[in-house]
Structures are given as C-alpha cells and as structure tokens.
Scaffold this motif. Structure first.
Motif, PDB file in Angstrom:
ATOM      1  N   THR A 174      -3.668   7.059  -4.289  1.00 22.76           N
ATOM      2  CA  THR A 174      -2.986   6.006  -3.552  1.00 22.76           C
ATOM      3  C   THR A 174      -3.024   4.702  -4.328  1.00 22.76           C
ATOM      4  OG1 THR A 174      -3.516   7.016  -1.438  1.00 22.76           O
ATOM      5  CG2 THR A 174      -2.988   4.680  -1.420  1.00 22.76           C
ATOM      6  N   GLY A 175      -1.915   3.987  -4.355  1.00 18.47           N
ATOM      7  CA  GLY A 175      -1.840   2.751  -5.109  1.00 18.47           C
ATOM      8  C   GLY A 175      -1.744   1.520  -4.236  1.00 18.47           C
ATOM      9  N   ASN A 176      -2.231   0.420  -4.753  1.00 13.01           N
ATOM     10  CA  ASN A 176      -2.019  -0.887  -4.159  1.00 13.01           C
ATOM     11  C   ASN A 176      -1.357  -1.783  -5.198  1.00 13.01           C
ATOM     12  OD1 ASN A 176      -3.252  -0.512  -1.576  1.00 13.01           O
ATOM     13  ND2 ASN A 176      -5.245  -0.549  -2.590  1.00 13.01           N
ATOM     14  N   PHE A 177      -0.276  -2.422  -4.800  1.00 12.95           N
ATOM     15  CA  PHE A 177       0.443  -3.331  -5.678  1.00 12.95           C
ATOM     16  C   PHE A 177       0.491  -4.700  -5.010  1.00 12.95           C
ATOM     17  CE2 PHE A 177       1.747   0.866  -6.779  1.00 12.95           C
ATOM     18  CZ  PHE A 177       1.925   0.849  -8.153  1.00 12.95           C
ATOM     19  N   TYR A 178       0.274  -5.728  -5.799  1.00 13.47           N
ATOM     20  CA  TYR A 178       0.205  -7.088  -5.286  1.00 13.47           C
ATOM     21  C   TYR A 178       1.295  -7.932  -5.931  1.00 13.47           C
ATOM     22  CZ  TYR A 178      -4.367  -5.449  -3.810  1.00 13.47           C
ATOM     23  OH  TYR A 178      -5.384  -4.718  -3.232  1.00 13.47           O
TER      24      TYR A 178
ATOM     25  N   HIS B 248       0.862  -1.184   0.000  1.00 15.31           N
ATOM     26  CA  HIS B 248       0.000   0.000   0.000  1.00 15.31           C
ATOM     27  C   HIS B 248       0.900   1.236   0.000  1.00 15.31           C
ATOM     28  CE1 HIS B 248      -3.597   2.362   0.727  1.00 15.31           C
ATOM     29  NE2 HIS B 248      -3.000   2.954   1.746  1.00 15.31           N
ATOM     30  N   THR B 249       0.775   2.064  -1.036  1.00 17.88           N
ATOM     31  CA  THR B 249       1.796   3.086  -1.268  1.00 17.88           C
ATOM     32  C   THR B 249       1.262   4.504  -1.120  1.00 17.88           C
ATOM     33  OG1 THR B 249       1.393   2.939  -3.652  1.00 17.88           O
ATOM     34  CG2 THR B 249       3.174   1.605  -2.747  1.00 17.88           C
ATOM     35  N   ASP B 250       0.637   4.789   0.010  1.00 16.13           N
ATOM     36  CA  ASP B 250       0.327   6.175   0.358  1.00 16.13           C
ATOM     37  C   ASP B 250       1.499   6.720   1.177  1.00 16.13           C
ATOM     38  OD1 ASP B 250      -0.967   8.543   0.641  1.00 16.13           O
ATOM     39  OD2 ASP B 250      -2.317   7.878   2.224  1.00 16.13           O
TER      40      ASP B 250
ATOM     41  N   ILE C 210       3.072  -9.785 -10.611  1.00 13.45           N
ATOM     42  CA  ILE C 210       2.747  -8.459 -10.084  1.00 13.45           C
ATOM     43  C   ILE C 210       1.398  -8.006 -10.624  1.00 13.45           C
ATOM     44  CG2 ILE C 210       3.446  -6.025 -10.007  1.00 13.45           C
ATOM     45  CD1 ILE C 210       5.378  -7.688  -8.513  1.00 13.45           C
ATOM     46  N   GLN C 211       0.603  -7.367  -9.782  1.00 15.55           N
ATOM     47  CA  GLN C 211      -0.609  -6.677 -10.241  1.00 15.55           C
ATOM     48  C   GLN C 211      -0.690  -5.320  -9.559  1.00 15.55           C
ATOM     49  OE1 GLN C 211      -5.496  -7.051 -10.114  1.00 15.55           O
ATOM     50  NE2 GLN C 211      -4.277  -8.919 -10.266  1.00 15.55           N
ATOM     51  N   GLN C 212      -1.090  -4.300 -10.317  1.00 22.75           N
ATOM     52  CA  GLN C 212      -1.301  -2.975  -9.726  1.00 22.75           C
ATOM     53  C   GLN C 212      -2.722  -2.510 -10.000  1.00 22.75           C
ATOM     54  OE1 GLN C 212       0.808   0.356 -11.265  1.00 22.75           O
ATOM     55  NE2 GLN C 212       0.393  -0.104 -13.399  1.00 22.75           N
ATOM     56  N   THR C 213      -3.251  -1.662  -9.085  1.00 20.85           N
ATOM     57  CA  THR C 213      -4.571  -1.091  -9.275  1.00 20.85           C
ATOM     58  C   THR C 213      -4.511   0.017 -10.317  1.00 20.85           C
ATOM     59  OG1 THR C 213      -4.148   0.377  -7.414  1.00 20.85           O
ATOM     60  CG2 THR C 213      -5.340  -1.649  -6.951  1.00 20.85           C
ATOM     61  N   ALA C 214      -5.676   0.446 -10.762  1.00 28.07           N
ATOM     62  CA  ALA C 214      -5.745   1.409 -11.860  1.00 28.07           C
ATOM     63  C   ALA C 214      -5.247   2.785 -11.430  1.00 28.07           C
ATOM     64  CB  ALA C 214      -7.178   1.508 -12.373  1.00 28.07           C
ATOM     65  N   ASP C 215      -4.302   3.300 -12.188  1.00 27.52           N
ATOM     66  CA  ASP C 215      -3.858   4.697 -12.137  1.00 27.52           C
ATOM     67  C   ASP C 215      -3.429   5.242 -10.775  1.00 27.52           C
ATOM     68  OD1 ASP C 215      -4.155   5.117 -14.887  1.00 27.52           O
ATOM     69  OD2 ASP C 215      -6.309   5.341 -14.629  1.00 27.52           O
ATOM     70  N   PRO C 216      -2.671   4.494  -9.990  1.00 24.46           N
ATOM     71  CA  PRO C 216      -2.045   5.138  -8.834  1.00 24.46           C
ATOM     72  C   PRO C 216      -0.870   5.995  -9.297  1.00 24.46           C
ATOM     73  CG  PRO C 216      -1.287   2.884  -9.011  1.00 24.46           C
ATOM     74  CD  PRO C 216      -2.311   3.069 -10.089  1.00 24.46           C
ATOM     75  N   TYR C 217      -0.639   7.102  -8.626  1.00 25.25           N
ATOM     76  CA  TYR C 217       0.507   7.951  -8.975  1.00 25.25           C
ATOM     77  C   TYR C 217       1.686   7.548  -8.099  1.00 25.25           C
ATOM     78  CZ  TYR C 217      -1.996  10.972 -12.164  1.00 25.25           C
ATOM     79  OH  TYR C 217      -2.672  11.463 -13.255  1.00 25.25           O
ATOM     80  N   ASP C 218       2.236   6.412  -8.407  1.00 23.53           N
ATOM     81  CA  ASP C 218       3.309   5.850  -7.608  1.00 23.53           C
ATOM     82  C   ASP C 218       4.443   5.397  -8.507  1.00 23.53           C
ATOM     83  OD1 ASP C 218       1.939   5.722  -4.901  1.00 23.53           O
ATOM     84  OD2 ASP C 218       0.546   4.580  -6.141  1.00 23.53           O
TER      85      ASP C 218
END
Length: 242
Positions: free
Chosen positions: A228-232, A97-99, A121-129
């Motif tokens: 905020t992004g979430n990466f798995y 979790h990348t806040d 790897i999976q990332q959520t849509a359009d986090p600015y990370d």
C-alpha cells in the motif's frame, strides 16, 4: 503593464520561498503592487518587481480542510486526507492513500498563464501503485501528464514517454511546468528537488486548439495489490512569471 493594486481579502502576509510567491497571515491587509517598486509588504518591506509576477492560484492546505477538492473513490481502500507529517511547508499537506483506485481534483480559475505551474510530491518507499499527475483544462484536456510508480518494471513517464528512471521515495520532489505558450502549444517541464538536484527536464508540445487553458490539477491512482502506498502533495501554485 500599467501600475495597479492587487487586493487580497482572505489572506495577508506575502513571503518569497524558492522563487515562488506565497501567502498567509491575518485577513484584511491589502498589499500594494507597483511596477517600479515591487510589492510593499506589511512593515514596509518591498519585494523586487521581477519576483512579483501574477500569482493566480495557490493551495498549501493551511486552511485545514479539503472542501475545494473533488474526490472519486473507485474502490475501497482509497482515501484523500489532510496530513500533518510530512509537509513541504506549513502544518498540512494532502495525503493520498492508495490501497485502492480513485482520483482527486482541485479546480482552479481557468487561466492561460505562462507559468510556472508547480506542485510538490512525496511518495513512501516502494508502494506498488500507479499514480498519474495532471494539469488539465476544465474540459479534461491534458496540458501536462506525469505517470510514476514503484513497481520494479516501471519508470517515470512524462506525456506517455518513458524517461528511463524511477521516481524517488521519501523526499519532496517539485514538478514544474513553465514557459507555457497557449498560442504555439509549447512549454518546458522540470522535475527537481529543493537542493537544486534536477532529475529530468525537457521541452514539450500540446495542441493549443484542444488544451486552450488550465482549469484543474488532478491526481489519479491505481493499486497493484502488493504494498500500500501513501503519496503526499503540497504547495500547488500557478503564477504568470515567465
């Protein structure tokens, strides 16, 4: 290579998934490894020897804990947790979790295996990370580096080279490093999906006098302050199949 038996005392059943050897099941069973016959599984099933190789490391998060991971939180809002959804396989994946800024590291037994070195790897849509994924030596020397984020001006960078495309969102993507030659300092890398779609691939070089082995898998993350992004991450493995 001489015939030999590999013994696994903490996990038991072996299956073949997408060309990769995976372990799980009841503790105590010891599969036999044979050059001519392949791997004899519980119940008499045999995997062919060409699928066997030397499976040196795997992390599928099915232990239900993150005890083997080192976490460095550089600012509030960064966290590393288990996730039950989405997963690439099984019941758990790792969730970044990348806040905020931070990094996670998974030490692995130091190895000069030729690969493949794999991570999903999976990332959520359009986090600015800004997320950087590495295979490194224990001494922090980099063998492979992937740099990706979803800021509108940012493309995928591999080993500091702009590849001209953006990392996809909401889908599991496989990162593979293969044919690693620690003598000549060469390898291949590929980024693809489970359905066979290849996003990118290339040959690469490294200094074998500097990165003389692999000793850890790392992810570093920075947050730009917008979404905020979430990466798995799931099904990390090292084999010696090449």
């Amino acid at each position: 290579m001489a015939d030999k038996t590999h013994r696994y005392t903490s996990q038991a059943k072996q299956t073949l998934r997408n060309g990769e050897l995976r372990w799980g099941g009841t503790a105590g069973w010891e599969p036999e490894l044979d050059q001519q016959e392949g791997i004899k599984l519980q119940g008499g099933q045999i995997l062919p020897s060409e699928a066997r190789g030397d499976h040196t490391f795997s992390e599928d998060f099915e232990s239900g804990d993150l005890d083997d991971w080192d976490v460095e939180q550089r600012s509030s809002g960064f966290s590393w947790q288990l996730a039950s959804e989405p997963t690439h396989s099984g019941n758990f994946a790792g969730r970044l979790h990348t806040d905020g800024k931070g990094s996670v590291r998974r030490p692995v037994p130091e190895t000069t295996a030729s690969g493949p070195y794999v991570a999903w790897i999976q990332q959520t849509a359009d986090p600015y990370d800004d997320v950087k994924l590495y295979w490194k030596s224990a001494a922090e020397e980099t063998l492979f580096r992937l740099n990706f984020n979803r800021e509108t001006t940012q493309n995928v960078h591999v080993n500091h080279t702009n590849r001209g495309w953006r990392f996809p969102s909401n889908t599991w993507v496989r990162i593979t490093v293969s044919n690693v030659d620690f003598g000549s300092g060469t390898y291949n890398w590929k980024i693809d999906r489970e359905d066979g779609h290849v996003y990118d691939s290339a040959e690469a070089t490294f200094d074998p006098l500097v990165a003389s082995e692999v000793g850890q898998f790392c992810i570093h993350a920075s947050h730009y302050g917008k979404g905020t992004g979430n990466f798995y991450v799931d099904d990390i493995s090292i084999s010696d199949l090449d």
